[in-house]
Design an enzyme around this catalytic site. Sequence first.
Site, PDB file in Angstrom:
ATOM      1  N   MET A 166       0.839  -1.198   0.000  1.00  0.00           N
ATOM      2  CA  MET A 166       0.000   0.000   0.000  1.00  0.00           C
ATOM      3  C   MET A 166       0.879   1.254   0.000  1.00  0.00           C
ATOM      4  O   MET A 166       0.377   2.358   0.260  1.00  0.00           O
ATOM      5  CB  MET A 166      -0.938   0.000   1.204  1.00  0.00           C
ATOM      6  CG  MET A 166      -1.889  -1.206   1.172  1.00  0.00           C
ATOM      7  SD  MET A 166      -3.421  -0.958   2.070  1.00  0.00           S
ATOM      8  CE  MET A 166      -2.799  -0.672   3.712  1.00  0.00           C
ATOM      9  N   HIS A 187       9.072  -3.370   3.673  1.00  0.00           N
ATOM     10  CA  HIS A 187       8.727  -3.590   2.266  1.00  0.00           C
ATOM     11  C   HIS A 187       9.987  -3.891   1.452  1.00  0.00           C
ATOM     12  O   HIS A 187       9.994  -4.787   0.600  1.00  0.00           O
ATOM     13  CB  HIS A 187       8.084  -2.337   1.664  1.00  0.00           C
ATOM     14  CG  HIS A 187       6.809  -1.894   2.323  1.00  0.00           C
ATOM     15  ND1 HIS A 187       6.732  -0.764   3.102  1.00  0.00           N
ATOM     16  CD2 HIS A 187       5.561  -2.424   2.304  1.00  0.00           C
ATOM     17  CE1 HIS A 187       5.483  -0.605   3.523  1.00  0.00           C
ATOM     18  NE2 HIS A 187       4.749  -1.595   3.065  1.00  0.00           N
ATOM     19  N   TYR A 220       4.032   4.042   0.885  1.00  0.00           N
ATOM     20  CA  TYR A 220       4.687   4.666   2.037  1.00  0.00           C
ATOM     21  C   TYR A 220       5.730   3.682   2.565  1.00  0.00           C
ATOM     22  O   TYR A 220       5.736   3.275   3.723  1.00  0.00           O
ATOM     23  CB  TYR A 220       3.681   5.071   3.122  1.00  0.00           C
ATOM     24  CG  TYR A 220       4.129   6.328   3.829  1.00  0.00           C
ATOM     25  CD1 TYR A 220       4.085   7.554   3.176  1.00  0.00           C
ATOM     26  CD2 TYR A 220       4.642   6.285   5.108  1.00  0.00           C
ATOM     27  CE1 TYR A 220       4.528   8.704   3.794  1.00  0.00           C
ATOM     28  CE2 TYR A 220       5.090   7.432   5.737  1.00  0.00           C
ATOM     29  CZ  TYR A 220       5.032   8.641   5.071  1.00  0.00           C
ATOM     30  OH  TYR A 220       5.480   9.774   5.685  1.00  0.00           O
ATOM     31  N   LEU A 221       6.630   3.336   1.660  1.00  0.00           N
ATOM     32  CA  LEU A 221       7.508   2.185   1.853  1.00  0.00           C
ATOM     33  C   LEU A 221       8.540   2.400   2.956  1.00  0.00           C
ATOM     34  O   LEU A 221       9.031   3.509   3.163  1.00  0.00           O
ATOM     35  CB  LEU A 221       8.232   1.876   0.541  1.00  0.00           C
ATOM     36  CG  LEU A 221       7.300   1.586  -0.641  1.00  0.00           C
ATOM     37  CD1 LEU A 221       8.119   1.316  -1.900  1.00  0.00           C
ATOM     38  CD2 LEU A 221       6.363   0.418  -0.348  1.00  0.00           C
ATOM     39  N   HIS A 222       8.838   1.302   3.649  1.00  0.00           N
ATOM     40  CA  HIS A 222       9.877   1.289   4.675  1.00  0.00           C
ATOM     41  C   HIS A 222      10.727   0.043   4.473  1.00  0.00           C
ATOM     42  O   HIS A 222      10.508  -0.726   3.519  1.00  0.00           O
ATOM     43  CB  HIS A 222       9.246   1.351   6.072  1.00  0.00           C
ATOM     44  CG  HIS A 222       8.182   0.312   6.296  1.00  0.00           C
ATOM     45  ND1 HIS A 222       8.442  -1.035   6.282  1.00  0.00           N
ATOM     46  CD2 HIS A 222       6.842   0.429   6.519  1.00  0.00           C
ATOM     47  CE1 HIS A 222       7.322  -1.696   6.519  1.00  0.00           C
ATOM     48  NE2 HIS A 222       6.339  -0.839   6.651  1.00  0.00           N
ATOM     49  N   ASP A 230       2.004  -9.227   9.080  1.00  0.00           N
ATOM     50  CA  ASP A 230       0.561  -9.415   8.934  1.00  0.00           C
ATOM     51  C   ASP A 230       0.279 -10.915   8.888  1.00  0.00           C
ATOM     52  O   ASP A 230       0.010 -11.486   7.830  1.00  0.00           O
ATOM     53  CB  ASP A 230       0.071  -8.695   7.683  1.00  0.00           C
ATOM     54  CG  ASP A 230       0.285  -7.193   7.793  1.00  0.00           C
ATOM     55  OD1 ASP A 230      -0.507  -6.529   8.465  1.00  0.00           O
ATOM     56  OD2 ASP A 230       1.290  -6.688   7.243  1.00  0.00           O
ATOM     57  N   ARG A 281       2.022   2.948   9.398  1.00  0.00           N
ATOM     58  CA  ARG A 281       1.189   3.664  10.363  1.00  0.00           C
ATOM     59  C   ARG A 281       1.999   4.223  11.538  1.00  0.00           C
ATOM     60  O   ARG A 281       1.453   5.010  12.324  1.00  0.00           O
ATOM     61  CB  ARG A 281       0.076   2.759  10.898  1.00  0.00           C
ATOM     62  CG  ARG A 281      -0.985   2.443   9.846  1.00  0.00           C
ATOM     63  CD  ARG A 281      -2.156   1.684  10.446  1.00  0.00           C
ATOM     64  NE  ARG A 281      -3.310   1.651   9.555  1.00  0.00           N
ATOM     65  CZ  ARG A 281      -3.634   0.602   8.785  1.00  0.00           C
ATOM     66  NH1 ARG A 281      -2.899  -0.490   8.787  1.00  0.00           N
ATOM     67  NH2 ARG A 281      -4.699   0.657   8.010  1.00  0.00           N
ATOM     68  N   VAL A 340      10.494  -7.007   9.968  1.00  0.00           N
ATOM     69  CA  VAL A 340      11.625  -6.098  10.174  1.00  0.00           C
ATOM     70  C   VAL A 340      11.242  -5.129  11.284  1.00  0.00           C
ATOM     71  O   VAL A 340      10.134  -4.571  11.285  1.00  0.00           O
ATOM     72  CB  VAL A 340      11.967  -5.340   8.873  1.00  0.00           C
ATOM     73  CG1 VAL A 340      13.096  -4.345   9.109  1.00  0.00           C
ATOM     74  CG2 VAL A 340      12.328  -6.330   7.771  1.00  0.00           C
TER      75      VAL A 340
HETATM   76  P1  AMP Z   1       1.360  -2.891   3.479  1.00  0.00           P
HETATM   77  O1  AMP Z   1       1.941  -1.853   2.588  1.00  0.00           O
HETATM   78  O2  AMP Z   1       1.258  -2.499   4.902  1.00  0.00           O
HETATM   79  O3  AMP Z   1       0.095  -3.505   2.912  1.00  0.00           O
HETATM   80  O4  AMP Z   1       2.415  -4.089   3.481  1.00  0.00           O
HETATM   81  C1  AMP Z   1       2.846  -4.695   2.295  1.00  0.00           C
HETATM   82  C2  AMP Z   1       3.614  -5.944   2.621  1.00  0.00           C
HETATM   83  O5  AMP Z   1       4.737  -5.609   3.425  1.00  0.00           O
HETATM   84  C3  AMP Z   1       2.770  -6.949   3.414  1.00  0.00           C
HETATM   85  O6  AMP Z   1       3.090  -8.268   2.975  1.00  0.00           O
HETATM   86  C4  AMP Z   1       3.251  -6.719   4.817  1.00  0.00           C
HETATM   87  O7  AMP Z   1       3.100  -7.851   5.653  1.00  0.00           O
HETATM   88  C5  AMP Z   1       4.719  -6.410   4.593  1.00  0.00           C
HETATM   89  N1  AMP Z   1       5.266  -5.702   5.749  1.00  0.00           N
HETATM   90  C6  AMP Z   1       4.751  -4.610   6.366  1.00  0.00           C
HETATM   91  N2  AMP Z   1       5.502  -4.268   7.434  1.00  0.00           N
HETATM   92  C7  AMP Z   1       6.505  -5.178   7.504  1.00  0.00           C
HETATM   93  C8  AMP Z   1       7.599  -5.384   8.393  1.00  0.00           C
HETATM   94  N3  AMP Z   1       7.835  -4.579   9.433  1.00  0.00           N
HETATM   95  N4  AMP Z   1       8.426  -6.431   8.161  1.00  0.00           N
HETATM   96  C9  AMP Z   1       8.197  -7.261   7.111  1.00  0.00           C
HETATM   97  N5  AMP Z   1       7.187  -7.114   6.237  1.00  0.00           N
HETATM   98  C10 AMP Z   1       6.353  -6.098   6.428  1.00  0.00           C
END
Ligand code: AMP
Length: 280
Positions: A26, A33, A28-30, A146, A183, A172
């Site tokens: 979604m 991701h 707002y990458l960290h 998740d 978030r 991570v």
């Molecule tokens: P999102 O953008 O929040 O929908 O996350 C996209 C993907 O990145 C999903 O598969 C999440 O489970 C994964 N993700 C989000 N935060 C983390 C994290 N801290 N460590 C590993 N994977 C993550």
Amino acid sequence: MEVLHTIADFRRARAAFGELGFVPTMGYLHQGHLALVERARAECPAVAVSIFVNPTQFGPHEDFARYPRDTERDLALLAAAGVDLVFVPPVEEMYPPGFGTYVIQPAADEVLEGAARPGHFRGVATVVCKLFNIVQPTKSYFGQKDAQQTVVIRQMVRDLNIPVEIVVAPTVREPDGLALSSRNVYLTPAQRAAAPVLYRALRAAAERYAAGERSGEALRALMREVLAAEPLAKPEYVSVAHPLTLRELDQIGLEGALLSMAVRFDGVRLIDNWVLEGMR
Ligand code: AMP
């Protein structure tokens, strides 16, 4: 790196590649991701990423409108990470007027995030199914962060015979244990300082399990106790569940367990989890 905004354009660009690794996000990458992207790069000849804040997985009172977005920054990070294709569709491209088919898993809606967020997994499964049909990946990468999402996606792929291999990568964390999340930017400095309490609660329960405790209720009570010491943290649920059915456990058996929790800091809702490995 090619950035595509329509399904037709993405399909045309994708046709130039064979085996493809895919990371749905979604935005707002960290670093969480980017760890998935790095894993995909290491295992696949080409990598696609999607950036789509999916409205159908947000409840009416959730944070869809204010969910953080910065596509320009995301694209710079993905280019630097060596991504080949990025799919950034507008909402109308994914949900045109007349859209009316959903993927539902009634059992997922009864527990944990599914019970706390009605309709959430219907939205997740539907958009991931659509993305798999558009992207046609060989392997797709998801974060353990998740945990229930990974269970839902694996079941969907199995039930609907979708030809993709699901890979789940570890969560991570920040140095103080807080799981990276888009978030986390919502947190005030005081809330940010309090937020590692989720990790501390999970670690405390994992240590008690390693010392031989097998009672689900004892571990739930221990996690609640650690959380209670942090006044800004308001637990929504605290769970010790079977790793596959995600049903609450009285006693942890040979298959181990998933520790998980959702905790509110005022309007900010954080989730985290920890896998207790079983004996087989
Ligand atoms: P999102 O953008 O929040 O929908 O996350 C996209 C993907 O990145 C999903 O598969 C999440 O489970 C994964 N993700 C989000 N935060 C983390 C994290 N801290 N460590 C590993 N994977 C993550």
